[in-house]
Design a protein around this motif. Structure first.
Motif, PDB file in Angstrom:
ATOM      1  N   VAL A  25       0.596  -1.262  -0.115  1.00 20.47           N
ATOM      2  CA  VAL A  25      -0.100   0.009   0.153  1.00 20.47           C
ATOM      3  C   VAL A  25       0.882   1.178   0.077  1.00 20.47           C
ATOM      4  N   VAL A  26       0.829   1.985  -1.237  1.00 23.30           N
ATOM      5  CA  VAL A  26       1.809   3.038  -1.453  1.00 23.30           C
ATOM      6  C   VAL A  26       1.105   4.451  -0.971  1.00 23.30           C
ATOM      7  N   THR A  27       1.613   5.291  -0.151  1.00 24.33           N
ATOM      8  CA  THR A  27       0.967   6.501  -0.051  1.00 24.33           C
ATOM      9  C   THR A  27       1.946   7.842   0.277  1.00 24.33           C
ATOM     10  N   ARG A  30       0.857  13.043  -3.390  1.00 29.88           N
ATOM     11  CA  ARG A  30       0.667  13.226  -4.759  1.00 29.88           C
ATOM     12  C   ARG A  30       0.053  12.045  -5.317  1.00 29.88           C
ATOM     13  N   ALA A  31      -1.430  12.051  -5.579  1.00 29.14           N
ATOM     14  CA  ALA A  31      -2.099  10.997  -5.759  1.00 29.14           C
ATOM     15  C   ALA A  31      -1.670  10.328  -7.277  1.00 29.14           C
ATOM     16  N   GLU A  32      -1.452  11.401  -8.336  1.00 32.55           N
ATOM     17  CA  GLU A  32      -1.346  10.860  -9.495  1.00 32.55           C
ATOM     18  C   GLU A  32      -0.056   9.994  -9.514  1.00 32.55           C
ATOM     19  N   ALA A  33       1.159  10.519  -8.994  1.00 29.46           N
ATOM     20  CA  ALA A  33       2.536   9.794  -8.847  1.00 29.46           C
ATOM     21  C   ALA A  33       2.341   8.445  -8.437  1.00 29.46           C
ATOM     22  N   LEU A  34       1.445   8.201  -7.275  1.00 34.57           N
ATOM     23  CA  LEU A  34       0.995   6.889  -6.761  1.00 34.57           C
ATOM     24  C   LEU A  34       0.396   6.036  -7.435  1.00 34.57           C
ATOM     25  N   GLU A  35      -0.569   6.650  -8.228  1.00 28.47           N
ATOM     26  CA  GLU A  35      -1.417   5.606  -9.049  1.00 28.47           C
ATOM     27  C   GLU A  35      -0.477   5.155 -10.236  1.00 28.47           C
ATOM     28  N   VAL A  51      -3.150   5.018  -2.088  1.00 27.80           N
ATOM     29  CA  VAL A  51      -3.780   5.679  -1.188  1.00 27.80           C
ATOM     30  C   VAL A  51      -3.130   7.221  -0.952  1.00 27.80           C
ATOM     31  N   ALA A  52      -3.686   8.154  -1.409  1.00 29.02           N
ATOM     32  CA  ALA A  52      -3.042   9.531  -1.368  1.00 29.02           C
ATOM     33  C   ALA A  52      -3.401   9.924   0.196  1.00 29.02           C
ATOM     34  N   GLY A  53      -2.364  10.611   0.802  1.00 31.53           N
ATOM     35  CA  GLY A  53      -2.635  11.110   2.366  1.00 31.53           C
ATOM     36  C   GLY A  53      -1.491  11.614   2.690  1.00 31.53           C
ATOM     37  N   ASP A  54      -1.751  12.395   3.912  1.00 27.34           N
ATOM     38  CA  ASP A  54      -0.713  13.345   4.269  1.00 27.34           C
ATOM     39  C   ASP A  54      -0.407  12.474   5.697  1.00 27.34           C
ATOM     40  N   VAL A  57      -1.503  14.150   9.222  1.00 27.88           N
ATOM     41  CA  VAL A  57      -2.970  14.173   9.420  1.00 27.88           C
ATOM     42  C   VAL A  57      -3.296  12.940   9.906  1.00 27.88           C
ATOM     43  N   ARG A  58      -3.917  12.926  11.256  1.00 25.52           N
ATOM     44  CA  ARG A  58      -4.058  11.425  11.507  1.00 25.52           C
ATOM     45  C   ARG A  58      -5.220  10.782  10.973  1.00 25.52           C
ATOM     46  N   ALA A  59      -6.195  11.648  10.831  1.00 29.16           N
ATOM     47  CA  ALA A  59      -7.480  11.023   9.896  1.00 29.16           C
ATOM     48  C   ALA A  59      -6.899  10.456   8.761  1.00 29.16           C
ATOM     49  N   ASP A  60      -5.880  10.946   8.033  1.00 34.59           N
ATOM     50  CA  ASP A  60      -5.432  10.161   6.678  1.00 34.59           C
ATOM     51  C   ASP A  60      -4.816   9.055   7.045  1.00 34.59           C
ATOM     52  N   VAL A  61      -3.974   8.912   8.091  1.00 31.37           N
ATOM     53  CA  VAL A  61      -3.207   7.918   8.328  1.00 31.37           C
ATOM     54  C   VAL A  61      -3.980   6.620   8.741  1.00 31.37           C
ATOM     55  N   ASP A  62      -5.056   7.034   9.361  1.00 29.11           N
ATOM     56  CA  ASP A  62      -6.118   6.017   9.988  1.00 29.11           C
ATOM     57  C   ASP A  62      -6.428   5.429   8.566  1.00 29.11           C
ATOM     58  N   ARG A  63      -7.212   6.262   7.615  1.00 29.09           N
ATOM     59  CA  ARG A  63      -7.670   5.805   6.435  1.00 29.09           C
ATOM     60  C   ARG A  63      -6.861   4.998   5.634  1.00 29.09           C
TER      61      ARG A  63
END
Length: 244
Positions: A25-27, A30-35, A51-54, A57-63
């Motif tokens: 799972v890569v995060t 930059r969503a385009e580069a990840l995809e 899965v793009a995220g920062d 940001v805790r909510a991003d990491v949980d997601r």
């Protein structure tokens, strides 16, 4: 789970881990580069989710962790690699916003990841392995800004504390003490100040920059069962910079 995976060490790790049979799972932000990276891995027969995220940001990491579990059933390993820093402004001239960014990405990012990853590994009953990217700057001043040096020392502290606290759950936690590596961030610094490249390798026994995959190989070993009796470690991948 690999953070900071849109380029450099993280992207090299994703390709290497997938080639060795891991579902990744890569995060990164930059969503385009990840995809593009995930599609490349799948085209080679690997398993990958983007899965793009920062990480700050805790909510991003949980997601992101939730997506890993949904896609692949559990989370066995994590490479908390996202980081940020820059070179050479004197401490008293460094803006507070730069301090905040260095601490948020390098320390809070690892903190957020560990808090989300470790409970999943405990719940699985399978144990797990985590590798956090620190730096030579986690051992000594390198010419990077002081907040980066402080942040990478803190990553090593979090690594050792987590290793001690979660060993009973068969979870290993280690850090890579990474030397100068030819990443996108460093290349940008060299473009702005070409003389920095020679300075970056001057201390090394092997006087060159690492290729990202050379760091990724060390992470792969630590994440694997080949390193089953290694935890709480600070493993140098620095061409000998820390040896002298």
């Amino acid at each position: 789970m690999i953070t900071g995976a849109s380029s450099g060490i993280g992207a090299a790790a994703a390709r290497l881990f997938a080639a060795e049979g891991a579902a990744v799972v890569v995060t990164a932000r930059r969503a385009e580069a990840l995809e593009k990276l995930a599609a490349e891995i799948r085209a080679e027969g690997g398993r990958a989710e983007a899965v793009a995220g920062d990480v700050t940001v805790r909510a991003d990491v949980d997601r992101i962790v939730d997506r890993a579990v949904t896609a692949f059933g559990t989370l066995d390993g994590a490479f908390n690699n996202a980081g940020w820093g820059t070179m050479g402004t004197l401490l008293h001239l460094t803006d507070d916003a730069v301090y905040d960014q260095a601490m948020d990405v390098n320390v809070r990012g690892v903190w957020n990841c560990l808090k989300a990853q470790l409970p999943v590994m405990i719940e699985s009953g399978r144990g797990g392995s985590v590798v956090n990217t620190s730096s030579n700057a986690g051992s000594f001043a390198t010419g990077a800004i002081a907040p980066y040096v402080a942040a990478k020392h803190a990553v090593l502290g979090l690594t050792r504390a987590a290793a001690a606290e979660y060993g009973a759950h068969d979870i290993r936690v280690n850090a890579l003490m990474v030397g100068a590596t030819r990443t996108e961030l460093l290349e940008q610094a060299f473009e702005a100040a070409p003389e920095l490249e020679a300075a970056c390798v001057a201390r090394a026994v092997q006087p060159r920059l690492a290729a990202p995959v050379e760091v990724a190989r060390a992470a792969a070993w630590l994440l694997s069962d080949q390193a089953s009796f290694v935890t709480g470690g600070a493993i140098p991948v620095d061409g000998g910079s820390s040896a002298i």
